[in-house]
Design a protein around this motif. Structure first.
Motif, PDB file in Angstrom:
ATOM      1  N   THR A  44      34.947  50.016  43.125  1.00  0.00           N
ATOM      2  CA  THR A  44      35.110  48.812  42.330  1.00  0.00           C
ATOM      3  C   THR A  44      36.548  48.716  41.823  1.00  0.00           C
ATOM      4  OG1 THR A  44      34.333  49.955  40.341  1.00  0.00           O
ATOM      5  CG2 THR A  44      32.697  48.701  41.599  1.00  0.00           C
ATOM      6  N   LEU A  45      37.016  47.486  41.729  1.00  0.00           N
ATOM      7  CA  LEU A  45      38.356  47.208  41.226  1.00  0.00           C
ATOM      8  C   LEU A  45      38.334  47.135  39.701  1.00  0.00           C
ATOM      9  CD1 LEU A  45      39.262  44.447  43.823  1.00  0.00           C
ATOM     10  CD2 LEU A  45      39.836  46.880  43.904  1.00  0.00           C
ATOM     11  N   SER A  46      39.456  46.805  39.103  1.00  0.00           N
ATOM     12  CA  SER A  46      39.538  46.746  37.637  1.00  0.00           C
ATOM     13  C   SER A  46      38.595  45.712  37.033  1.00  0.00           C
ATOM     14  CB  SER A  46      40.971  46.454  37.193  1.00  0.00           C
ATOM     15  OG  SER A  46      41.402  45.214  37.707  1.00  0.00           O
ATOM     16  N   ASP A  47      38.210  44.700  37.828  1.00  0.00           N
ATOM     17  CA  ASP A  47      37.258  43.695  37.326  1.00  0.00           C
ATOM     18  C   ASP A  47      35.808  44.080  37.612  1.00  0.00           C
ATOM     19  OD1 ASP A  47      37.228  43.301  40.055  1.00  0.00           O
ATOM     20  OD2 ASP A  47      37.579  41.136  39.952  1.00  0.00           O
ATOM     21  N   GLY A  48      35.587  45.306  38.091  1.00  0.00           N
ATOM     22  CA  GLY A  48      34.232  45.805  38.333  1.00  0.00           C
ATOM     23  C   GLY A  48      33.604  45.329  39.632  1.00  0.00           C
TER      24      GLY A  48
ATOM     25  N   GLN B  29      35.373  50.128  36.561  1.00  0.00           N
ATOM     26  CA  GLN B  29      36.180  50.308  37.759  1.00  0.00           C
ATOM     27  C   GLN B  29      36.031  51.713  38.315  1.00  0.00           C
ATOM     28  OE1 GLN B  29      40.303  49.660  36.973  1.00  0.00           O
ATOM     29  NE2 GLN B  29      40.427  51.177  35.352  1.00  0.00           N
ATOM     30  N   HIS B  30      36.460  51.894  39.542  1.00  0.00           N
ATOM     31  CA  HIS B  30      36.458  53.167  40.264  1.00  0.00           C
ATOM     32  C   HIS B  30      35.055  53.717  40.525  1.00  0.00           C
ATOM     33  CE1 HIS B  30      40.728  53.129  39.769  1.00  0.00           C
ATOM     34  NE2 HIS B  30      40.635  53.182  38.458  1.00  0.00           N
TER      35      HIS B  30
END
Length: 105
Positions: free
Chosen positions: A62-66, A38-39
């Motif tokens: 990118t979010l926590s799920d990539g 993420q990030h």
């Protein structure tokens, strides 16, 4: 009466033919163990294609799920960068979602 029917059929034909032509892109960023990252800053852009100026330049984290999602109105071939490093290309297709997975060390 037949004129009204004709106009109705033609009008319906135009509405039925209007399809979603939005080009969607899903970028998945993961590590070598396939864990989502993420990030990460994902940049999709182009500069010039066959002497035609292309002015697409979009970024997302990118979010926590990539994942990072993008939408564009027209097909194109875009360069993909993650955190400033080149990671290849993605081809946008009208009315479709294209997925690209990028594995970082």
């Amino acid at each position: 009466m037949s004129l009204v029917l004709f106009i109705s059929v033609i009008g319906f034909g135009f509405i039925a033919c209007k399809k979603n032509k939005t080009c969607k892109v899903l970028i998945i960023v993961q590590d070598t163990l396939e864990a989502p990252l993420q990030h990460k800053v994902v940049r999709l852009w182009c500069d010039e294609v066959e002497n035609t100026l292309c002015i697409i330049d979009d970024t997302a984290r990118t979010l926590s799920d990539g994942t990072a999602r993008f939408e564009f109105p027209n097909p194109a071939i875009l360069k993909v960068y993650v955190n400033g490093a080149p990671e290849g290309y993605v081809e946008l297709k009208a009315g479709e979602e294209v997925e690209k997975t990028i594995t970082l060390p």
